[in-house]
Every structure is written in structure tokens, then in C-alpha cells.
Design a protein around this motif. Structure first.
Motif, PDB file in Angstrom:
ATOM      1  N   SER A  37      -2.476 -10.271  -5.505  1.00 22.97           N
ATOM      2  CA  SER A  37      -2.716 -10.145  -6.936  1.00 22.97           C
ATOM      3  C   SER A  37      -1.473  -9.659  -7.674  1.00 22.97           C
ATOM      4  O   SER A  37      -1.132 -10.150  -8.760  1.00 22.97           O
ATOM      5  CB  SER A  37      -3.879  -9.178  -7.172  1.00 22.97           C
ATOM      6  OG  SER A  37      -4.137  -9.029  -8.544  1.00 22.97           O
ATOM      7  N   ILE A  38      -0.775  -8.701  -7.095  1.00 18.71           N
ATOM      8  CA  ILE A  38       0.446  -8.179  -7.724  1.00 18.71           C
ATOM      9  C   ILE A  38       1.544  -9.242  -7.731  1.00 18.71           C
ATOM     10  O   ILE A  38       2.251  -9.418  -8.730  1.00 18.71           O
ATOM     11  CB  ILE A  38       0.917  -6.906  -7.012  1.00 18.71           C
ATOM     12  CG1 ILE A  38      -0.051  -5.753  -7.308  1.00 18.71           C
ATOM     13  CG2 ILE A  38       2.331  -6.528  -7.435  1.00 18.71           C
ATOM     14  CD1 ILE A  38       0.279  -4.464  -6.585  1.00 18.71           C
ATOM     15  N   ALA A  39       1.687  -9.968  -6.640  1.00 17.74           N
ATOM     16  CA  ALA A  39       2.707 -11.024  -6.576  1.00 17.74           C
ATOM     17  C   ALA A  39       2.478 -12.050  -7.680  1.00 17.74           C
ATOM     18  O   ALA A  39       3.422 -12.482  -8.359  1.00 17.74           O
ATOM     19  CB  ALA A  39       2.684 -11.698  -5.206  1.00 17.74           C
ATOM     20  N   ALA A  40       1.228 -12.450  -7.872  1.00 20.46           N
ATOM     21  CA  ALA A  40       0.919 -13.432  -8.908  1.00 20.46           C
ATOM     22  C   ALA A  40       1.233 -12.886 -10.300  1.00 20.46           C
ATOM     23  O   ALA A  40       1.832 -13.573 -11.136  1.00 20.46           O
ATOM     24  CB  ALA A  40      -0.548 -13.842  -8.824  1.00 20.46           C
ATOM     25  N   ALA A  41       0.852 -11.644 -10.553  1.00 21.42           N
ATOM     26  CA  ALA A  41       1.061 -11.049 -11.867  1.00 21.42           C
ATOM     27  C   ALA A  41       2.540 -10.920 -12.211  1.00 21.42           C
ATOM     28  O   ALA A  41       2.933 -11.015 -13.383  1.00 21.42           O
ATOM     29  CB  ALA A  41       0.389  -9.678 -11.930  1.00 21.42           C
TER      30      ALA A  41
END
Length: 211
Positions: A37-41
Motif C-alpha cells: 500500500s505504501i509503495a503504491a501511494a
């Protein structure tokens, strides 16, 4: 190994693009829930050629939309822009997909924001009931883990964790891109080939999901 779908639709002068990376929260390492989720954001929070502010300014300049999201099985990147701004719009999407910087300070900000969000959610039953329900329903299966992580897992995530996740799973063979809008198919295919030609052709490992 990239899968590319193109569909012409000439009713309005708009181009819409969606990229699906076949790795979501089930690919998070144990104890590092929330990495996907953090990578995508962070894809839009700075690349090796643009700072996060520059990326936002370039999007605003052409009036484009850009978003990311993570589910249990996949990560989605989407964008939409006018036909006249197609070259710039496609370049922004390619920049985010191929050259994210994952600056350490941006990772720290994301972690802090998400931890604060989890703490706030605990004040409302509706904010956490889904997490507890999934944990009860799926047990030790990866679907039972919180897709966005929890306070403990998020606190352990570093910039290296995010970069490693990206290097492992964001590969051409694990990505499907669909482009719909006011363009000519042959021209779009050439543009996409040119923009994505520098993407290393490697194969992502399978996501291990327990029975």
C-alpha cells in the motif's frame, strides 16, 4: 512480457489509462504488512526525474487525474487526461511506474499518517470492524491480514522495504495496462513501447498464499 490492451473511443477527446500490477497486500512480507500500500501511494510522491511537488504541478498543468490503490491481490495505477496532452500524460504515468524515488522522508510521512489513521479509526467501531472480520474469517490466510498494515507492522517499514517490494513485483510480466480513449491504436502502441522500453524484463516471484 507486458500485457497491453488498447481500445479506441473517439466520442470525447480524453485518454484513460489503467495499469494493474499483480501484487497486492498478500505479497507483503510477514511483519511488514502495509508495504504494498505504501509503495503504491508513493509512486506519485517523487521520481528520479521529478520531485513530488513537480509531479503534482505537472499533473495540474494539464488538468490530469492520477490515482493509485491496493487490494489484496493487485495494485492499480490510473490516470486520465485530454487527448491534446497525451504525450505529457503518458510520460507522467511511465515516470511513476518506472522511476519512483521512494524518498526516505516520504516513507516516514506515509507511515506516520497511516499509524495516526489507525489510531483514529479505533475510536469508531465501523472503522475497524472490517479488519477484525477478515481476521476471523480467513484466520492465518494472507487475506486475514490488514491490507494497510497495523501499528506494529507499519512502524517496522523502512525505505529499503518499500524499494525491495517495488523491485521484486513491479515487473512487465506482472503488469497489465489498458488504454481507452481518443487515439489511433498503432500510434499508441508505438508510444507505449517507446516509453516502457527501459523497464527491466524480469519475472516476479509467485506470491505465496497459505491454504
Amino acid at each position: 512480457g507486458l500485457t497491453l490492451f488498447l481500445m479506441e473511443q473517439h466520442e470525447v477527446p480524453i485518454v484513460s489509462i489503467s495499469a494493474i500490477v499483480k501484487a497486492g497486500s498478500t505479497a507483503d512480507p510477514t511483519g511488514k504488512e502495509g508495504v504494498a500500500s505504501i509503495a503504491a501511494a508513493l509512486l506519485r510522491r517523487g521520481t528520479t526525474t521529478r520531485s513530488g511537488n513537480q509531479f503534482a504541478d505537472d499533473l495540474d498543468f494539464i488538468g490530469a487525474s492520477f490515482g493509485t490503490g491496493t487490494s489484496v491481490d493487485a495494485t492499480r495505477v490510473s490516470a486520465e487526461f485530454m487527448k491534446k496532452d497525451m504525450a505529457r500524460g503518458l510520460d507522467l504515468v511511465a515516470d511513476a511506474l518506472l522511476r519512483p524515488a521512494f524518498a526516505a522522508d516520504e516513507v516516514t510521512k506515509q507511515v506516520a499518517q497511516r499509524v495516526d489513521g489507525i489510531k483514529s479509526a479505533k475510536d469508531r467501531a465501523s472503522g475497524v470492524i472490517g479488519i477484525y472480520f477478515n481476521a476471523y474469517l480467513y484466520g492465518r490466510h494472507s487475506y486475514g491480514r490488514p491490507a494497510g498494515g497495523d501499528e506494529t507492522s507499519l512502524a517496522s517499514i523502512t525505505r529499503d522495504d518499500v524499494a525491495k517490494f517495488y523491485e521484486t513485483y513491479y515487473t512487465p510480466s506482472s503488469t497489465v495496462i489498458a488504454v481507452v480513449g481518443d487515439f489511433v491504436t498503432t500510434d499508441m502502441a508505438k508510444q507505449m513501447t517507446s516509453l516502457l522500453s527501459s523497464w527491466p524484463a524480469k519475472t516476479a516471484p509467485p506470491v505465496n498464499v497459505p491454504d
